[in-house]
Design an enzyme around this catalytic site. Structure first.
Site, short mmCIF file in Angstrom:
data_model
loop_
_atom_site.label_atom_id
_atom_site.label_comp_id
_atom_site.label_asym_id
_atom_site.label_seq_id
_atom_site.Cartn_x
_atom_site.Cartn_y
_atom_site.Cartn_z
N ARG A 20 0.84 -1.20 0.00
CA ARG A 20 0.00 0.00 0.00
C ARG A 20 0.87 1.25 0.00
O ARG A 20 1.66 1.47 0.93
CB ARG A 20 -0.91 -0.01 1.24
CG ARG A 20 -1.72 1.25 1.44
CD ARG A 20 -2.75 1.44 0.36
NE ARG A 20 -3.68 2.52 0.69
CZ ARG A 20 -4.55 3.01 -0.18
NH1 ARG A 20 -4.65 2.51 -1.40
NH2 ARG A 20 -5.36 3.98 0.19
N GLN A 31 6.99 4.55 10.71
CA GLN A 31 7.34 3.95 12.01
C GLN A 31 6.08 3.55 12.80
O GLN A 31 6.10 2.55 13.52
CB GLN A 31 8.18 4.93 12.82
CG GLN A 31 8.96 4.26 13.93
CD GLN A 31 9.88 5.21 14.65
OE1 GLN A 31 9.44 6.26 15.13
NE2 GLN A 31 11.14 4.88 14.73
N LEU A 90 -4.85 -1.93 7.58
CA LEU A 90 -5.52 -1.98 6.28
C LEU A 90 -6.43 -0.78 6.04
O LEU A 90 -6.93 -0.59 4.93
CB LEU A 90 -6.33 -3.28 6.12
CG LEU A 90 -5.56 -4.43 5.44
CD1 LEU A 90 -4.56 -5.04 6.39
CD2 LEU A 90 -6.50 -5.50 4.93
N GLY A 91 -6.65 0.01 7.08
CA GLY A 91 -7.51 1.18 6.92
C GLY A 91 -8.92 0.77 6.52
O GLY A 91 -9.42 -0.26 6.97
N GLY A 92 -9.53 1.56 5.65
CA GLY A 92 -10.92 1.29 5.24
C GLY A 92 -11.10 -0.06 4.60
O GLY A 92 -12.12 -0.72 4.79
N GLU A 115 -14.89 -20.91 26.53
CA GLU A 115 -13.86 -21.72 27.23
C GLU A 115 -13.30 -20.97 28.43
O GLU A 115 -12.15 -21.15 28.80
CB GLU A 115 -12.73 -22.11 26.28
CG GLU A 115 -13.16 -23.00 25.12
CD GLU A 115 -13.47 -24.43 25.56
OE1 GLU A 115 -12.96 -24.86 26.63
OE2 GLU A 115 -14.24 -25.10 24.86
N GLY A 116 -14.14 -20.14 29.06
CA GLY A 116 -13.71 -19.36 30.23
C GLY A 116 -13.32 -17.95 29.82
O GLY A 116 -12.37 -17.76 29.07
N THR A 117 -14.07 -16.97 30.33
CA THR A 117 -13.78 -15.58 29.96
C THR A 117 -12.43 -15.14 30.54
O THR A 117 -11.89 -15.78 31.44
CB THR A 117 -14.88 -14.63 30.51
OG1 THR A 117 -14.84 -14.69 31.94
CG2 THR A 117 -16.26 -15.01 30.00
N SER A 118 -11.95 -14.01 30.04
CA SER A 118 -10.68 -13.48 30.56
C SER A 118 -10.76 -13.22 32.07
O SER A 118 -9.79 -13.44 32.80
CB SER A 118 -10.32 -12.18 29.84
OG SER A 118 -9.95 -12.45 28.51
C1 LIG Z 1 -19.84 -19.27 20.04
C2 LIG Z 1 -19.94 -19.88 21.42
C3 LIG Z 1 -19.75 -21.23 21.56
C4 LIG Z 1 -19.84 -21.82 22.83
N1 LIG Z 1 -19.63 -23.16 22.94
C5 LIG Z 1 -19.81 -23.75 24.14
C6 LIG Z 1 -19.69 -25.18 24.27
O1 LIG Z 1 -19.40 -25.89 23.29
N2 LIG Z 1 -19.87 -25.73 25.49
C7 LIG Z 1 -20.18 -24.98 26.58
O2 LIG Z 1 -20.34 -25.54 27.67
N3 LIG Z 1 -20.30 -23.63 26.48
C8 LIG Z 1 -20.13 -23.00 25.30
N4 LIG Z 1 -20.28 -21.64 25.18
C9 LIG Z 1 -20.61 -20.87 26.39
C10 LIG Z 1 -19.41 -20.11 26.93
O3 LIG Z 1 -18.49 -20.98 27.54
C11 LIG Z 1 -19.93 -19.03 27.89
O4 LIG Z 1 -20.55 -18.02 27.10
C12 LIG Z 1 -18.80 -18.43 28.72
O5 LIG Z 1 -18.26 -19.35 29.62
C13 LIG Z 1 -19.28 -17.20 29.52
O6 LIG Z 1 -20.41 -17.53 30.25
P1 LIG Z 1 -21.74 -16.64 30.11
O7 LIG Z 1 -21.98 -16.36 28.66
O8 LIG Z 1 -22.80 -17.29 30.89
O9 LIG Z 1 -21.33 -15.25 30.74
P2 LIG Z 1 -21.54 -14.82 32.27
O10 LIG Z 1 -21.02 -15.89 33.17
O11 LIG Z 1 -22.90 -14.31 32.44
O12 LIG Z 1 -20.49 -13.61 32.31
C14 LIG Z 1 -20.82 -12.30 31.86
C15 LIG Z 1 -19.67 -11.38 32.22
O13 LIG Z 1 -19.48 -11.38 33.64
C16 LIG Z 1 -18.17 -11.80 33.95
N5 LIG Z 1 -18.15 -12.61 35.14
C17 LIG Z 1 -18.93 -13.69 35.42
N6 LIG Z 1 -18.60 -14.21 36.61
C18 LIG Z 1 -17.61 -13.44 37.10
C19 LIG Z 1 -16.84 -13.47 38.30
N7 LIG Z 1 -17.02 -14.42 39.24
N8 LIG Z 1 -15.92 -12.51 38.48
C20 LIG Z 1 -15.70 -11.57 37.53
N9 LIG Z 1 -16.39 -11.49 36.39
C21 LIG Z 1 -17.33 -12.42 36.17
C22 LIG Z 1 -17.70 -12.59 32.72
O14 LIG Z 1 -16.27 -12.60 32.64
C23 LIG Z 1 -18.35 -11.81 31.60
O15 LIG Z 1 -17.57 -10.68 31.31
C24 LIG Z 1 -20.14 -21.03 23.94
C25 LIG Z 1 -20.31 -19.64 23.79
C26 LIG Z 1 -20.22 -19.07 22.54
C27 LIG Z 1 -20.40 -17.56 22.40
#
Ligand SMILES: Cc1cc2nc3c(=O)[nH]c(=O)nc-3n(C[C@H](O)[C@H](O)[C@H](O)COP(=O)(O)OP(=O)(O)OC[C@H]3O[C@@H](n4cnc5c(N)ncnc54)[C@H](O)[C@@H]3O)c2cc1C
Length: 132
Positions: A20, A31, A90-92, A115-118
Site C-alpha cells: 500500500r 514507524q 488496512l484502513g478502510g 472456554e472461560g472468559t478473561s
Molecule cells: C460461540 C460460542 C460457543 C460456545 N460453545 C460452548 C460449548 O461448546 N460448550 C459450553 O459448555 N459452552 C459454550 N459456550 C458458552 C461459553 O463458555 C460461555 O458463554 C462463557 O463461559 C461465559 O459464560 P456466560 O456467557 O454465561 O457469561 P456470564 O457468566 O454471564 O459472564 C458475563 C460477564 O461477567 C463476567 N463474570 C462472570 N462471573 C464473574 C466473576 N465471578 N468474576 C468476575 N467477572 C465475572 C464474565 O467474565 C463476563 O464478562 C459457547 C459460547 C459461545 C459464544
C-alpha cells in the site's frame, strides 16, 4: 485458535503494508505501522511460548491450571489486539469484505469469552498463585 487468527491477521497486514503506497512510499516504511507490527508479533510470540509451556507442563503430568489459564488469557487478548491493529493497518479496506481481516476480527472476539472468559482466567491465575 486465537494464536492462529492473530498470526493470520498480522501476516496479512504485513503483506498489505509493503504494497500500500501513501505519500509516495509503502505504509510499511512508516514507524507507526512498524511499531504496530513489532508489538503484535512480540505479543503473539510470547503467547506461543506460554501455550508451549502449558502443553509441556501437562505432558509432564504436572498440575497445569495456572499455566493453561495464563496461556488462554494472554493468547486470546494478544490475538484480539492483533486483529484490531491489522484492521487499522488496512484502513478502510480492512473493514470491508474485500479482505479477510474483518472476519478474523469477528472470529477472534469470542476467544476471550468462551472456554472461560478473561475475567475467569484471572480468577484461576490468582488462585493458583496465592495458594503456592
Ligand atoms: C460461540 C460460542 C460457543 C460456545 N460453545 C460452548 C460449548 O461448546 N460448550 C459450553 O459448555 N459452552 C459454550 N459456550 C458458552 C461459553 O463458555 C460461555 O458463554 C462463557 O463461559 C461465559 O459464560 P456466560 O456467557 O454465561 O457469561 P456470564 O457468566 O454471564 O459472564 C458475563 C460477564 O461477567 C463476567 N463474570 C462472570 N462471573 C464473574 C466473576 N465471578 N468474576 C468476575 N467477572 C465475572 C464474565 O467474565 C463476563 O464478562 C459457547 C459460547 C459461545 C459464544
Amino acid at each position: 485458535m486465537a494464536l492462529g487468527i492473530g498470526l493470520a491477521a498480522i501476516d496479512l497486514a504485513k503483506r498489505y503494508a509493503k504494497e500500500r503506497m501513501q505519500f509516495e512510499e509503502p505504509i510499511a516504511a512508516k514507524q507507526a505501522i512498524q511499531f504496530m507490527i513489532a508489538d503484535n508479533c512480540t505479543r503473539l510470540e510470547a503467547a506461543r511460548l506460554l501455550l508451549l509451556r502449558a502443553a509441556f507442563t501437562k505432558d509432564r503430568k504436572r498440575h497445569y491450571a495456572g499455566e493453561a489459564s495464563m496461556a488462554k488469557l494472554y493468547a486470546t487478548e494478544a490475538a484480539n489486539r492483533a486483529c484490531y491493529d491489522a484492521m487499522q493497518i488496512l484502513g478502510g479496506y480492512g473493514y470491508t469484505r474485500d479482505f479477510p481481516v474483518e472476519r478474523y476480527y469477528r472470529d477472534v472476539r469470542v476467544t476471550s469469552i468462551y472456554e472461560g472468559t478473561s475475567e475467569i482466567q484471572r480468577i484461576i491465575i490468582a488462585r493458583e498463585l496465592l495458594k503456592q
